[in-house]
Design an enzyme around this catalytic site. Structure first.
Site, short mmCIF file in Angstrom:
data_model
loop_
_atom_site.label_atom_id
_atom_site.label_comp_id
_atom_site.label_asym_id
_atom_site.label_seq_id
_atom_site.Cartn_x
_atom_site.Cartn_y
_atom_site.Cartn_z
N GLY A 164 46.49 77.82 21.78
CA GLY A 164 45.77 76.54 21.88
C GLY A 164 44.51 76.58 21.05
N VAL A 183 38.51 74.21 23.77
CA VAL A 183 38.13 75.51 24.33
C VAL A 183 38.57 76.63 23.39
CG1 VAL A 183 38.52 77.10 26.25
CG2 VAL A 183 38.20 74.67 26.71
N LYS A 188 40.72 65.66 40.91
CA LYS A 188 41.20 65.56 39.52
C LYS A 188 41.84 64.20 39.33
CE LYS A 188 41.84 68.14 35.78
NZ LYS A 188 40.97 69.18 35.22
N GLY A 238 42.47 73.96 20.50
CA GLY A 238 41.76 72.72 20.80
C GLY A 238 40.29 72.99 21.05
P1 NAD Z 1 42.47 70.33 24.09
O1 NAD Z 1 43.40 69.20 24.28
O2 NAD Z 1 41.28 70.16 23.22
O3 NAD Z 1 43.28 71.60 23.51
C1 NAD Z 1 44.53 71.99 23.97
C2 NAD Z 1 45.31 72.45 22.75
O4 NAD Z 1 46.50 73.08 23.21
C3 NAD Z 1 45.73 71.27 21.84
O5 NAD Z 1 45.29 71.55 20.53
C4 NAD Z 1 47.26 71.26 21.97
O6 NAD Z 1 47.88 70.86 20.78
C5 NAD Z 1 47.54 72.72 22.30
N1 NAD Z 1 48.84 72.95 22.94
C6 NAD Z 1 49.45 72.22 23.90
N2 NAD Z 1 50.63 72.80 24.23
C7 NAD Z 1 50.74 73.92 23.47
C8 NAD Z 1 51.72 74.96 23.35
N3 NAD Z 1 52.83 74.95 24.08
N4 NAD Z 1 51.49 75.96 22.48
C9 NAD Z 1 50.36 75.99 21.73
N5 NAD Z 1 49.41 75.03 21.79
C10 NAD Z 1 49.60 74.02 22.65
O7 NAD Z 1 42.06 70.85 25.56
P2 NAD Z 1 40.87 71.81 25.95
O8 NAD Z 1 39.75 71.00 26.44
O9 NAD Z 1 40.66 72.82 24.88
O10 NAD Z 1 41.49 72.53 27.24
C11 NAD Z 1 42.42 73.59 27.11
C12 NAD Z 1 42.79 74.11 28.48
O11 NAD Z 1 41.61 74.56 29.15
C13 NAD Z 1 43.40 73.06 29.43
O12 NAD Z 1 44.33 73.70 30.28
C14 NAD Z 1 42.21 72.58 30.23
O13 NAD Z 1 42.60 72.04 31.47
C15 NAD Z 1 41.45 73.88 30.39
N6 NAD Z 1 40.03 73.74 30.65
C16 NAD Z 1 39.25 73.07 29.78
C17 NAD Z 1 37.88 72.99 30.03
C18 NAD Z 1 36.96 72.31 29.07
O14 NAD Z 1 35.74 72.49 29.20
N7 NAD Z 1 37.45 71.58 28.10
C19 NAD Z 1 37.34 73.57 31.17
C20 NAD Z 1 38.17 74.27 32.04
C21 NAD Z 1 39.53 74.35 31.76
#
Ligand code: NAD
Length: 360
Positions: free
Chosen positions: A179, A183, A80, A181
């Site tokens: 969240g 995912v 990572k 975002g």
């Molecule tokens: P992203 O940055 O697009 O979305 C994360 C969202 O969480 C953001 O909108 C942020 O504002 C929100 N957030 C942060 N802290 C918060 C809180 N305390 N309360 C509510 N919302 C909060 O990221 P993503 O790509 O959607 O990833 C989300 C999670 O999934 C992460 O932990 C990431 O490591 C994990 N993940 C992502 C993928 C992927 O394919 N993108 C794959 C495996 C794991």
């Protein structure tokens, strides 16, 4: 700070720090294991409280990537990278070019992809300096944003847990998503089309408003998400969210979501089990994205186009593994996360070979 004595470092092969004065890049790359293949894992860009927090995050996440890749049964180890963002400073092409040079310096021991705060267009700049980046767009092997496949795995994992615990399909089941975002957004859209009722939150209010408009979800404030009347809690923000205190507040019996490193500690995992809750271990249920990335690496290595059928085969197999872990948890009366770690460690151990000198 001592790296070698830090608990998070335990089991790691290597830990690298890179600095590029011109672009301002400060990044860490952790390589947990290359036993099953080159280490692969996303690059996270985040404003960390301090350097130690960034180091700990890189180490914890890279270990989780080793486990995730082993459980997904892909020929990749775990690593990572984290980029320490400066508060308020915009992302620049130069910064991601410097990141590409850092990845290249590892000579293929680590493949980067997107994670929180990093997009395919950012990594396109890194690609000018290294071929060891995936999750790109615009070439036949490109897999693009991994989030839709991650969300698809989580959708299926949630449906599996709901079938087992509530003996129901998703129609009318309430899912609380933390969240909105990448995912969380794709997951909400998929669950809405399955007939689920959604409650969503995000610290970014606009993200929830946009997602609610697309899915009919109800919006709550960030701290209220733990108290809503929901069957499933789906953490899709950052890690460390599941504490014993949070468990006291949740009304549902299922925790299944996309965030990495959801458990604040082992005690939270044990407490969930003792309370009869069903937990889909994060690094199992969220493996769809890395499977998609692995498909790109596989296609690049073979000079072929991306094979969506391979992705589907691996995601389906991952869901079978999740079901086996849930079955074993019941049969052996042990928390699911312990069993999942055991499955991963067994697979990593079986792949370990003694080092061979290059022979010059
Ligand atoms: P992203 O940055 O697009 O979305 C994360 C969202 O969480 C953001 O909108 C942020 O504002 C929100 N957030 C942060 N802290 C918060 C809180 N305390 N309360 C509510 N919302 C909060 O990221 P993503 O790509 O959607 O990833 C989300 C999670 O999934 C992460 O932990 C990431 O490591 C994990 N993940 C992502 C993928 C992927 O394919 N993108 C794959 C495996 C794991």
């Amino acid at each position: 700070m001592s790296v070698f004595e830090s608990l998070a470092f335990a089991g790691h092969e290597a830990f690298h720090a890179f600095h590029d004065a011109e672009s301002g890049l400060k990044c860490f790359i952790a390589v947990h294991s290359t036993a099953r293949g080159p280490a692969a894992g996303g690059c996270r860009m985040w404003v960390y409280e301090n350097e130690q927090a960034a180091i700990d995050d890189a180490l914890r996440l890279s270990r989780a990537m080793s486990f995730k890749n082993a459980v997904a049964d892909i020929d990749l180890g775990g690593g990572k990278s984290v980029i320490m963002a400066e508060p308020g400073a915009p992302k620049s092409p130069a910064l991601f070019e410097a990141f590409g040079r850092a990845v290249e310096a590892l000579g293929g021991r680590y493949w980067a992809a997107e994670d929180v705060g990093v997009s395919p267009s950012d990594l396109a700049h890194s690609r000018r300096w290294t071929r060891y980046v995936a999750g790109l767009e615009g070439h036949p092997a490109a897999s693009g944003d991994p989030s839709p496949v991650t969300a698809e795995g989580i959708r299926r994992g949630i449906a599996l847990c709901v079938r087992r615990v509530l003996c129901s399909d998703m129609q009318g089941v309430t899912v609380a998503i933390q969240g909105a975002g990448h995912v969380g957004g794709y997951l909400a859209a998929k669950l809405a089309s399955d007939g689920a009722r959604l409650v969503i939150t995000d610290i970014n209010r606009q993200a929830t408003v946009d997602l609610a408009a697309r899915t009919g979800a109800r919006i709550v404030a960030p701290d209220e998400i733990f108290d809503v009347d929901a069957d499933v809690f789906a953490p899709c923000a950052l890690g460390g969210v599941i504490t014993v205190d949070v468990l006291d507040r949740l009304k549902g019996r299922i925790i299944a979501g996309g965030a990495n490193n959801q458990l604040a500690d082992d005690a939270a995992g044990r407490a969930m089990f003792d309370r009869g809750m069903t937990y889909a271990p994060d690094f199992v249920i969220n493996g769809g994205g890395i499977i998609n990335v692995a498909a790109e690496i596989r296609a690049l290595e073979r000079a072929e186009a991306l094979d969506p059928a391979w992705v589907e085969m691996k995601v389906s197999r991952l869901m079978q593994t999740l079901e086996e872990i849930l079955d074993r948890s019941v049969a052996e009366r042990r928390p699911t996360h312990e069993i999942a770690i055991e499955v991963a460690k067994t697979r990593i151990g079986a792949a370990k070979k003694p080092p061979v000198p290059p022979g010059f």
